[in-house]
Each structure stands twice: as C-alpha cells, then as structure tokens.
Design a protein around this motif. Sequence first.
Motif, mmCIF file in Angstrom:
data_model
loop_
_atom_site.group_PDB
_atom_site.id
_atom_site.type_symbol
_atom_site.label_atom_id
_atom_site.label_comp_id
_atom_site.label_asym_id
_atom_site.label_seq_id
_atom_site.Cartn_x
_atom_site.Cartn_y
_atom_site.Cartn_z
ATOM 1 N N UNK A 150 -1.754 -30.647 -20.239
ATOM 2 C CA UNK A 150 -2.119 -30.228 -18.878
ATOM 3 C C UNK A 150 -2.618 -31.428 -18.064
ATOM 4 N N UNK A 151 -3.374 -32.313 -18.732
ATOM 5 C CA UNK A 151 -3.851 -33.537 -18.052
ATOM 6 C C UNK A 151 -2.657 -34.351 -17.557
ATOM 7 N N UNK A 152 -1.666 -34.515 -18.438
ATOM 8 C CA UNK A 152 -0.489 -35.309 -18.084
ATOM 9 C C UNK A 152 0.259 -34.659 -16.922
ATOM 10 N N UNK A 153 0.451 -33.357 -17.021
ATOM 11 C CA UNK A 153 1.194 -32.641 -15.985
ATOM 12 C C UNK A 153 0.458 -32.692 -14.647
ATOM 13 N N UNK A 154 -0.859 -32.587 -14.724
ATOM 14 C CA UNK A 154 -1.695 -32.618 -13.509
ATOM 15 C C UNK A 154 -1.587 -34.001 -12.844
ATOM 16 N N UNK A 155 -1.642 -35.056 -13.680
ATOM 17 C CA UNK A 155 -1.545 -36.419 -13.142
ATOM 18 C C UNK A 155 -0.169 -36.639 -12.504
ATOM 19 N N UNK A 156 0.873 -36.118 -13.148
ATOM 20 C CA UNK A 156 2.230 -36.284 -12.598
ATOM 21 C C UNK A 156 2.367 -35.545 -11.267
ATOM 22 N N UNK A 157 1.814 -34.348 -11.227
ATOM 23 C CA UNK A 157 1.915 -33.544 -10.003
ATOM 24 C C UNK A 157 1.070 -34.173 -8.889
ATOM 25 N N UNK A 158 -0.066 -34.752 -9.271
ATOM 26 C CA UNK A 158 -0.928 -35.430 -8.292
ATOM 27 C C UNK A 158 -0.164 -36.596 -7.657
ATOM 28 N N UNK A 188 -2.715 -25.505 -11.498
ATOM 29 C CA UNK A 188 -2.858 -26.372 -12.666
ATOM 30 C C UNK A 188 -4.277 -26.949 -12.752
ATOM 31 N N UNK A 189 -4.851 -27.247 -11.592
ATOM 32 C CA UNK A 189 -6.229 -27.767 -11.570
ATOM 33 C C UNK A 189 -7.184 -26.737 -12.172
ATOM 34 N N UNK A 190 -6.989 -25.469 -11.789
ATOM 35 C CA UNK A 190 -7.847 -24.402 -12.344
ATOM 36 C C UNK A 190 -7.642 -24.296 -13.856
ATOM 37 N N UNK A 191 -6.349 -24.333 -14.264
ATOM 38 C CA UNK A 191 -6.049 -24.210 -15.700
ATOM 39 C C UNK A 191 -6.624 -25.382 -16.486
ATOM 40 N N UNK A 192 -6.540 -26.558 -15.894
ATOM 41 C CA UNK A 192 -7.049 -27.749 -16.592
ATOM 42 C C UNK A 192 -8.566 -27.648 -16.772
ATOM 43 N N UNK A 193 -9.227 -27.198 -15.709
ATOM 44 C CA UNK A 193 -10.683 -27.043 -15.803
ATOM 45 C C UNK A 193 -11.030 -26.023 -16.904
ATOM 46 N N UNK A 194 -10.255 -24.947 -16.984
ATOM 47 C CA UNK A 194 -10.490 -23.937 -18.023
ATOM 48 C C UNK A 194 -10.205 -24.522 -19.405
ATOM 49 N N UNK A 195 -9.083 -25.224 -19.508
ATOM 50 C CA UNK A 195 -8.687 -25.799 -20.805
ATOM 51 C C UNK A 195 -9.713 -26.799 -21.301
ATOM 52 N N UNK A 196 -10.284 -27.577 -20.377
ATOM 53 C CA UNK A 196 -11.308 -28.551 -20.773
ATOM 54 C C UNK A 196 -12.525 -27.847 -21.366
ATOM 55 N N UNK A 197 -12.801 -26.642 -20.881
ATOM 56 C CA UNK A 197 -13.928 -25.868 -21.397
ATOM 57 C C UNK A 197 -13.587 -25.221 -22.741
ATOM 58 N N UNK A 208 -9.534 -44.300 -16.086
ATOM 59 C CA UNK A 208 -10.005 -44.202 -14.717
ATOM 60 C C UNK A 208 -10.024 -42.732 -14.357
ATOM 61 N N UNK A 209 -11.146 -42.282 -13.849
ATOM 62 C CA UNK A 209 -11.215 -40.889 -13.395
ATOM 63 C C UNK A 209 -11.042 -40.876 -11.885
ATOM 64 N N UNK A 210 -10.110 -40.067 -11.453
ATOM 65 C CA UNK A 210 -9.801 -40.011 -10.028
ATOM 66 C C UNK A 210 -10.034 -38.585 -9.556
ATOM 67 N N UNK A 211 -10.620 -38.466 -8.401
ATOM 68 C CA UNK A 211 -10.854 -37.128 -7.849
ATOM 69 C C UNK A 211 -9.527 -36.568 -7.330
ATOM 70 N N UNK A 212 -9.140 -35.418 -7.845
ATOM 71 C CA UNK A 212 -7.921 -34.779 -7.362
ATOM 72 C C UNK A 212 -8.172 -34.088 -6.031
ATOM 73 N N UNK A 213 -7.075 -33.679 -5.373
ATOM 74 C CA UNK A 213 -7.219 -33.029 -4.068
ATOM 75 C C UNK A 213 -7.916 -31.678 -4.190
ATOM 76 N N UNK A 214 -7.918 -31.119 -5.400
ATOM 77 C CA UNK A 214 -8.530 -29.803 -5.599
ATOM 78 C C UNK A 214 -10.000 -29.911 -6.003
ATOM 79 N N UNK A 215 -10.444 -31.136 -6.236
ATOM 80 C CA UNK A 215 -11.811 -31.327 -6.700
ATOM 81 C C UNK A 215 -11.892 -31.502 -8.204
ATOM 82 N N UNK A 216 -10.803 -31.174 -8.899
ATOM 83 C CA UNK A 216 -10.780 -31.370 -10.362
ATOM 84 C C UNK A 216 -10.309 -32.805 -10.624
ATOM 85 N N UNK A 217 -11.086 -33.528 -11.404
ATOM 86 C CA UNK A 217 -10.754 -34.932 -11.704
ATOM 87 C C UNK A 217 -9.471 -35.019 -12.506
ATOM 88 N N UNK A 218 -8.764 -36.162 -12.320
ATOM 89 C CA UNK A 218 -7.670 -36.409 -13.251
ATOM 90 C C UNK A 218 -7.962 -37.716 -13.956
#
Lengths: 269, 331
Positions: free
Chosen positions: B69-77, B49-58, A31-41
């Motif tokens: 980073x995905x896991x950490x981002x989901x936990x922090x979210x 972390x969102x910025x880093x994740x976007x960079x890492x995905x690239x 499931x892709x969810x929109x994060x608060x920053x706009x980056x999906x999780x």
Amino acid sequence: MNWCKLRIWSHFAPLGRTILVYDAAMTDDQVRVQGATGVDLTLHVAGPGNRSYAFLIDWHLRLLLALAWLLLAAALFKLSLNLKTHDALLSILPAIGIYLLYHPVIEIVLRGRTPGKRMAGLRIVTRQGGTPSVGALLIRNLFRLVDSLPAFYAVGLICCFVSANRVRIGDMAAGTLLVMEDGGAAKSLERVSAIANNSRLSLDGLELIDQLLERWESLAPSKRKAIAQSLLERLEPRGAAGETGVAAMDEAQLRTRLHQLLHGGEAAA
Amino acid sequence: MGEQHGTREWLNARAAAWRKTAQLVPALRDRSRATLGEALDAVESYSALARDLATARQLAPRSRTTAGLETLYAQLHALISRKPPFGRSGLLSLLRERVPAAVVELRSRIVAIAALMAVSAVAGWCLIEAYPELIGLFASNAMIEQVEQGHLWTEGMINIIPSSILSISILANNIVVSVFAFCSGILFALGTFYLIALNGLLLGSAFAFVHQHGLAAALFKFIIAHGPVELSVICLAGAAGTAIGESLIRPDRGTRRDSFQACTARVTPILVVGAALLVGCGFIEGFISPDPRFGLPFRIAIGTSYWIFMLLLLSGRLFRRPLVSALEPPA
C-alpha cells in the motif's frame, strides 16, 4: 529497499530460519513526505550502491546502442567513420549523440526512469515525492558535468556518501531524489488482494502462506516441509488432517493444503 | 480473534479497490495524458488509498500488504502531482516570462562578468605586448608558427573539415564551455570567475599576438559574425554561475540547499536559451566565418543582427503576448 539488517520473523524463529524483512523503522535513508490527504508517504532513498548499479546498466546500454549505430553505419550503409568526411554526420555524430544524450532524453521521455533504473528498481522523484518536471531533469543532467569530475563520477559518488538523502550535486540543484520502488511489495499486494475474497485466513496467515508458496522452489525440501508443517499447525490446530495428520503429510500434500487454505479452505486462525 | 476478524473483513472489503488502483497506476503512468474520468478516478483512489494505508499502518504495520500500500500510495502521489507535459505553452512561458525574469535578476551580474572578461582581455593584450614570448602559455606551437608565417590558424579550415562537422564540433565545444561556466559557480562562484577570466585572457592575448604580425584585422573579420553572441552567451552563463555561487554564500531561503535549488531553477532558462543561440553561432562559425567569399560588411551585418535577435529573445519581446484591448468584446 534496504535489506541491511536482519529481523527474525517470529513465526519462523523456532525453525532457526532467519528471513530478511524490511522494517521501516530501521534505517535513516528515508524521507517522509506529507501527502495531499494529510497521510504521510515514505520514500526509500537509494544509496550509492544502487545508484552505481543502475548507472552501470545504463552505461552499458548506451555504449552498446552507440556501437550498434556505428556498426550499422559502417557495415550496412557503408558510411565512412572518418570524422573529417561528410559521412561522419550520419555515422559518428549520431553515435556520440546517443552516448551523451541518453540520460537526459530517456529520463524526460520516461519521466524520471531509465532502463537501468527500472532494472535496479529506482526512479527519480521530486523532494515532495512528485514526478520531476522537464526542467528539473534537465538541470539534474547539466550537473553531470560537475558530478563526473575528475573521473568515474568521483565528485558525485563522494557527494552521495556524505550528503543527506544520498544525493549527488545534480539532484541537489534539481531538487530531486533517487528513490527505490518496491515492485515486489506492489505485486504482493495485488496477489494478496486477489485471494483475500476467497480466503478465511487472517492477514498474517495469508501473507505467510503466500510468501512460503512464493519461495517454495527456492527452499531446501527438508526446510520447506518443516516450515509448512509448523505453519499448518499454527493456522489449523484441529484442521482437516487431524492431530497427527500434518506430521504425516508429504511435501506435495502440504503444498496442496496450503493452496487450499489460501484459496478458501477452512482455518481456525 | 475479534480484531483478526475485523482485519479480514476490512481486507475483503478493500481488496477489489486496491486491485483496481494497482491496474490504474501503470496504465496512467505510461501515458502523458488522461481523460477527465481517469483523472478523477485517480484522485478518488488516492484519497481512499490514504485512508487504507493509515488503517493498515495501525492494523498490520510490518506486513507486506502495508508495504504494498505504501508503494502504491507513493506511485499514485507521483502520478497526481505530475505537471502538464512541456508543450507549446511551456515553451512560450519560458520565452515570455522566465527568461526575461532571469535576465532582469542577473542584470548587474551580467555587467560585472562582461567587465571581468573585458578587463582580462585587456590584461592578456598588455601581457603579450610586453612579453611576446609568453604567447606559448596560451597558444599551441602549430598556431604560433602559422601566425609567424603570416597566416591565421583559421585559414583553410573548411578545406580540412566539412563545414557541417566543423559547426557541430564548435557548437558542442561552446555549449560545454557555457555549461562549465554555469556549473562551476557551485565553487562559490570562484570556478566561474576563473573560466571567464581565462577566456578573456586568451582572447586578449590572441588579438595582441596576431596584431604583432599584422593579422588583427583578419582575426576580427573571422570572429565578428559569430563572436558577439558567442561571447555574450558565455557571459550570461557566467552571470548565472555567479548567482549560484551567491546562493550558496548568502542563502536567501531556509537552507543553502534550498537556496541553491531555487536559484538554479530561476536562472537555468537563460542557459537553455543560450545553448540554442550557440547552435546558431556554431553554424555561422562553421559556414560563414572561415569562408573567404563573405566580405566584412556582410559579416558585420550577420553579427549585429544575430546579436539584436539575442537581445530581443532575452528581453521577451520576440514572443510578446499580443495586446488585447479592454474595450474589445470577447470572441
């Protein structure tokens, strides 16, 4: 984490070794969810197998806890186990309470986790990826009555097989998902970030060496030696050991060299 | 080569921040409260972390670092979107706003379900009046024999099982019946209708049967203290169940699933309050109802006052917010 499909890691392919690698594009159970920053999780939804595994652990735990209470009441406090006596208030009823209220109470206290889910690497989240509220967890547990019908959670299991996002009726009612938490990836990130400052390797090289050293003991000696040699040849073609050096190195030397590279040794790649 | 160098530089620059975040997440997750500084830290880490994740995905889409980073981002979210702990204010909001709102929403359904139960009770009464032998469908042989000998099955109940145990077993049974009436609404409300009608039928047939043996007054005396609230709560649960059924038949949101989820969240507070009321009913049924020392007037008083208490609770008047005069200066 879905390890359902194999992908051959190009670095190891020449050695004929296949390694299970998680590939985000492979599975529908996401499931892709929109994060608060706009980056999906990305949330990796747990399937019926993982659910059952976690449930079985929890079922054993709550059964053991209830039996332990009964044993304690009967052996230590000499309470009667007859339901028609006052003693039942302190012996049988708490045991029944432990058994029946285990899930709602533990899930609320641990915010969507139970010991079984923790061991299976699962946690409950809302459909938006957030921590579920007390109300959502209560609703989820209320509908266990329906999910457990007619026996052995048949309705819940069938529902998990046929529904989108692999949810049972309780999850649909509460708006929750059971997702997988990749503890290994988080630990790996911590390790890689800890050694990154000292190492001059590329991210790929760093991760490959880290994984090889992590699995070193579980690999067959001939295989790990071959992988280490192949890796060192790729990472430092004109390395400290010279042209024939890597081929002449024994296992211990290869391992030491990999450690050196990981923690700050020179490398071309 | 240049790209690899860039990746390494980026990794070196961000590694310390990730380590810090990885330590922050479990520390905050295990606690129900955080300081303002910790909360701000978490929000800042989330953005970074969102910025880093976007960079890492690239840069390295299939690496373990990206997975981490995905896991950490989901936990922090999950951490930063956590609702405040359900404390006193949550409870007051439930009793002041959510329960009365649910009752208002379910008004017509409550009336309909109560009517269904009443009609079923009358049907049960008529059935047993016309065909007394059919009581075997609703009552056990032991109960029938006892009534035929001129005794209610409730007599001497507290001599067999202690009141405390009796109360708990009764309240547990009642809560299960209510939860079933609620949850079976998922069968497009048919399960709820069946349960309510069956309960009404049982009640009516039992009354008709004891009436035939001159024990109707005794049964009325037994149930009057706990019955009004008990039956009302079952009707409330049934009404909530039918709302769930209707949310599936006629979804008011995008999908049936969304509609079902929203409806369940709206009406469940009624069930929570109902379960609390059934705990009281269980104790009345275990301690007062089977005890012959309590006379009818006392039982009626108990039954009536508990029912009024239930109405006040459901209407939100019991925990109404104190009125503050507009002219009153702020404290």
